[in-house]
Design an enzyme around this catalytic site. Structure first.
Site, PDB file in Angstrom:
ATOM      1  N   ASP A  83       0.862  -1.174   0.000  1.00 25.07           N
ATOM      2  CA  ASP A  83       0.000   0.000   0.000  1.00 25.07           C
ATOM      3  C   ASP A  83       0.904   1.231   0.000  1.00 25.07           C
ATOM      4  O   ASP A  83       2.093   1.141   0.309  1.00 25.07           O
ATOM      5  CB  ASP A  83      -0.894  -0.022   1.241  1.00 25.07           C
ATOM      6  CG  ASP A  83      -1.858   1.148   1.287  1.00 25.07           C
ATOM      7  OD1 ASP A  83      -2.286   1.605   0.213  1.00 25.07           O
ATOM      8  OD2 ASP A  83      -2.157   1.630   2.393  1.00 25.07           O
ATOM      9  N   ASP A 142      -1.688  -1.128   5.973  1.00 22.49           N
ATOM     10  CA  ASP A 142      -1.955  -0.631   7.320  1.00 22.49           C
ATOM     11  C   ASP A 142      -3.135  -1.336   7.978  1.00 22.49           C
ATOM     12  O   ASP A 142      -3.497  -1.023   9.099  1.00 22.49           O
ATOM     13  CB  ASP A 142      -2.182   0.882   7.317  1.00 22.49           C
ATOM     14  CG  ASP A 142      -3.294   1.308   6.364  1.00 22.49           C
ATOM     15  OD1 ASP A 142      -4.030   0.409   5.896  1.00 22.49           O
ATOM     16  OD2 ASP A 142      -3.437   2.505   6.098  1.00 22.49           O
ATOM     17  N   ASP A 150      -7.164  -2.421   3.456  1.00 23.61           N
ATOM     18  CA  ASP A 150      -6.390  -3.504   2.843  1.00 23.61           C
ATOM     19  C   ASP A 150      -6.750  -4.870   3.417  1.00 23.61           C
ATOM     20  O   ASP A 150      -6.123  -5.870   3.055  1.00 23.61           O
ATOM     21  CB  ASP A 150      -4.884  -3.273   3.076  1.00 23.61           C
ATOM     22  CG  ASP A 150      -4.441  -1.904   2.617  1.00 23.61           C
ATOM     23  OD1 ASP A 150      -4.819  -1.516   1.508  1.00 23.61           O
ATOM     24  OD2 ASP A 150      -3.727  -1.218   3.371  1.00 23.61           O
TER      25      ASP A 150
END
Length: 790
Positions: A293, A636, A640
């Site tokens: 990410d 995080d 996600d």
């Protein structure tokens, strides 16, 4: 506890090789064969091992039970309006739950009907920032917590920090699920019954055990024939034949091959990386592509406001570095009010980006009575004021939180005195511009956006429109017919550790991929900044247009986002290492739907995936797995979660409950944990291979030795490990202990012991993944990746 220890199933799998029944039968067999010392040693070790494991299993069971079972008193509102206090165990779907202002730990899943709730969902998502939940809008659509209505859903096990409703009352929610049907129940169920790990090493281990079983069967037949020819007693024949089985199929093999995993887990824990699925540690050693990410993972969490630009039909104004210097007007009000920041004990709480935005306007948030804005009863959920002075006070009367799918959020505000109601929108520039009147969007919009994004800046756009008290809430949320306000530009720095880690992965021929919800030009700039794309490498943008009524689907490659098409022939003939592909979420979905034959080719060369929604991130991971990639995902733990769970190795950079977001959770706030995880995975995998080979060869050597002694009418006994005897004539008419000591027995044992020592040195592999043998299998602290090519 669940972050640091094995699950019940993992402990059960570990103990399968040392089951009490199998050990008891083996010990009884050895005692019957006069193996007293050996049997006593195995008995003591087994009792200690099984006792320790049972203690751990019970400890895990208690922890899991405490996690799963939560009972509290709740207040339920009946159809008559009366409120009743009852146990949460009695809740059923359809009950109206009254949530007090001080909040509570929710015992069920519920859809919010009235009021707003500030919720800590770290237990489910790993997101440490509290989330604002808003009331479920009225409509004819079917409710589902898996869709965008998630932002109106309160999940079981989450902590409701604060609830606000009408006046001084709390919020009201309707129960939708209880027990194992809740999100928490699904989590507990997945812990109790995890999905099987598709890893070839474990599959081949089972096949090899079947092969050993076949060898044991052949050895048993041979033993029966040989011993029968020596006229041994029936009892001795049965004991000797069964002993061959315990030798050929080592009962401790499943336990032995997990030894490397146990030590790797301990070392990871000492480095602040917690694992709830130890078998996945070995899979870390086979990862071939790692997805990252962007925001909060590769770049810093905090954003600094770089400036604002007001826009309109006449074009953009000059860049204003400090939003607090803007004159009073819609732009300043939008920056001050278009957020989900809320107050907890007088302190603002919310997304770090929105907190920075509000602070930059030099405005403050505080509660205001509902009566101030009572002119708009249809819009009010609860009110909040952002103001600089009393004359400029503005009340937020309705909020629609940010949606990844919609790429925007919106609010409704009312000025003091109950007039001038305005709806504000904030989100991705492309989305906001598409929802605004074309004449209000500056002609330089695309060029200005491209310029800021290419510099790695985070850009948001704002818009607004007037509304009245009778406006349909659904029309407000759709945010149509807006007026463009301008751009908010924020600076997001790359973490210093990111470039170092990406470089290490590149040297190891491990592919790195960025998966982000941000603008594609910003993502490409960050990819260059952290080393995913080197300075001499080109980035080719993949644009896929879905089928429309006027034209069919189109696939286009260009060297600039939205620019002229590149020569596809030159793209195909380029060197494999001088270009990267970049694609956004919409094009990715269209590529999957309309050009599936090109999907593998794009996935093999794409490095940047931008504007990806959470479900698109999950789909990407699965598509990479279809190409036989072992996929790692680092994020995080917020939007996600789906990708982290779908990946072969999911790493959450969150201090939240690791058992929810992903199999691995790192306390460090950067991706430096990724090389460490791969290092330990490769060390554990090599150790598991070595132990597997040693245990298999150990059994085969002992198997051959025993059959050799059976052939000459002898066998191993408890004293065979003593020094070489004086030559004693061999008496072939006797069997076993009756003809001990003899030269044949001692020679075979000595030769076998020497083979065990040589074999331990041969199968133990050190460099580059482990330290040398005399370091006792510690992982290599140096360049662990040298010499590894897939």
């Amino acid at each position: 506890v669940l972050n640091e220890n094995w699950t019940c199933k993992d402990l059960y799998d570990f103990q399968k090789g040392l089951s009490p029944l199998e050990q008891s039968l083996s010990i009884a067999l050895w005692l019957a064969d006069d193996y007293y010392f050996y049997a006593v040693c195995i008995f003591i070790i087994s009792v200690f091992s099984i006792g320790l494991s049972l203690y751990e299993i019970r400890k895990q069971s208690i922890t899991l039970r405490n996690m799963a079972q939560f009972v509290t008193n709740v207040t339920v509102r009946r159809n008559s309006g009366a409120e009743e206090c009852m146990s949460s165990e009695e809740l059923v779907p359809g009950d109206c739950l009254v949530i007090p202002q001080e909040g509570l730990l929710l015992p069920c899943d519920a859809a919010l009907l009235v009021g707003e709730c500030l919720v800590n969902e770290s237990m489910l998502t790993g997101e440490s920032v509290p989330v604002l939940k808003t009331p479920l809008p009225t409509g004819e659509g079917r409710y589902s917590s898996e869709t965008e209505q998630r932002r109106h859903t309160l999940f079981c096990g989450t902590q409701l920090i604060q609830a606000k409703g009408w006046g001084s009352s709390g919020a009201v929610a309707v129960v939708t699920s209880t027990g194992f049907f809740t999100a928490k129940g699904s989590l507990v169920s997945s812990i109790m019954h995890p999905q099987p790990i598709d890893f070839r090493f474990y599959q081949d281990s089972g096949k090899f055990l079947l092969l050993l079983g076949l060898v044991a069967f052949i050895g048993t037949i041979y033993s029966i024939v040989v011993l029968y020819l020596y006229n041994v007693t029936l009892l001795s024949l049965v004991i000797r034949s069964l002993d061959v089985v315990t030798i050929a199929v080592p009962p401790a093999l499943p336990a032995a091959i997990t030894t490397g995993t146990i030590y790797a887990q301990r070392r990871l824990k000492s480095q602040g990386i917690f694992c709830i699925s130890p078998p996945r540690i070995n899979i870390c050693g086979k990862v071939s592509v790692f997805c990252f990410d962007k925001t909060g993972t590769l770049t810093e969490d905090g954003l600094d406001v770089w400036g604002v630009m007001e826009g309109g039909a006449a074009g953009f104004s000059e860049l204003v570095p400090d939003p607090g210097l803007l004159p009073p007007g819609p732009m300043l009000s939008g920056l001050a009010c278009c957020h989900t920041v809320t107050l907890l004990q007088g302190q603002p709480l919310g997304d770090p980006l929105e907190l920075k935005m509000v602070e930059s306007t030099e405005k403050h948030c505080f509660a205001v009575p509902i009566s101030v804005v009572s002119s708009y009863p249809k819009l009010i959920s609860f009110s909040l004021i952002s103001c600089q002075s009393t004359s400029e006070a503005v009340a937020i009367v309705r909020r629609f939180p940010f949606s990844s799918a919609l790429q925007r959020m919106s609010v409704v505000t009312v000025a003091r005195g109950g007039h001038s109601a305005l709806a504000f929108i904030k989100g991705s520039p492309e989305m906001v511009a598409s929802l605004c009147r074309a004449e209000t969007v500056p002609a330089q919009f695309s060029s200005e956006l491209g310029g800021f994004s290419s510099e790695g800046l985070r850009v948001l756009a704002l818009g607004y429109k007037p509304v009245d008290g009778n406006t349909d809430l659904r029309a407000i949320e759709r945010c149509t017919d807006m007026r463009f306000l301008g751009l908010l530009i924020m600076k997001n720095l790359v973490k210093p550790e990111s470039a170092k880690v990406i470089n290490v992965l590149r040297l190891a021929n491990l592919r790195s991929v960025m998966v982000t919800g941000d603008n594609i030009l910003t993502a490409v700039n960050v990819a260059k900044g952290c080393g995913m794309v080197e300075s001499h490498e080109k980035v080719i943008f993949v644009n896929v247009t879905p089928q429309t009524a006027q034209s069919g689907p189109r696939l286009k490659f260009s060297l600039d986002e939205g620019g002229a098409p590149a020569d596809q022939t030159s793209i195909v003939t380029r060197s494999a290492f001088d270009y990267h592909l970049a694609i956004n979420g919409k094009s990715f979905v269209a590529l999957c739907n309309h050009f599936p034959e090109y999907l593998p080719k794009v996935l093999l060369r794409a490095t940047v995936f931008a504007r990806m929604a959470p479900d698109q991130k999950t789909q990407l991971v699965k598509e990479l797995q279809k190409l036989n990639y072992r996929v790692g995902m680092c994020g995080d733990g917020a939007n996600d979660c789906g990708a982290l769970r779908a990946a072969d190795v999911g790493v959450s950079l969150s201090e939240a409950e690791a058992s929810v977001a992903s199999p691995f959770t790192s306390k460090t706030e950067n991706i430096s944990c990724v090389p460490l995880l791969i290092r330990e995975g490769r060390c554990s995998l090599i150790t598991s291979f070595s132990l597997f080979k040693y245990m298999a060869l150990y059994s085969f050597i002992q198997f051959c030795s025993v059959l050799l002694l059976y052939t000459v009418s002898s066998s191993f006994q408890s004293g065979c490990h003593l020094p070489l005897q004086r030559y004693v004539p061999f008496n072939s008419t006797l069997f076993g202990a009756a003809n001990l000591p003899n030269m044949e027995n001692t020679s075979v044992f000595s030769l076998s012991a020497l083979q065990f020592i040589i074999m331990a040195v041969v199968v133990t592999k050190g460099y580059p993944h482990k330290k040398p043998l005399f370091y006792n299998c510690e992982s290599e602290e140096g360049d662990f990746l040298l010499g590894w090519r897939g």
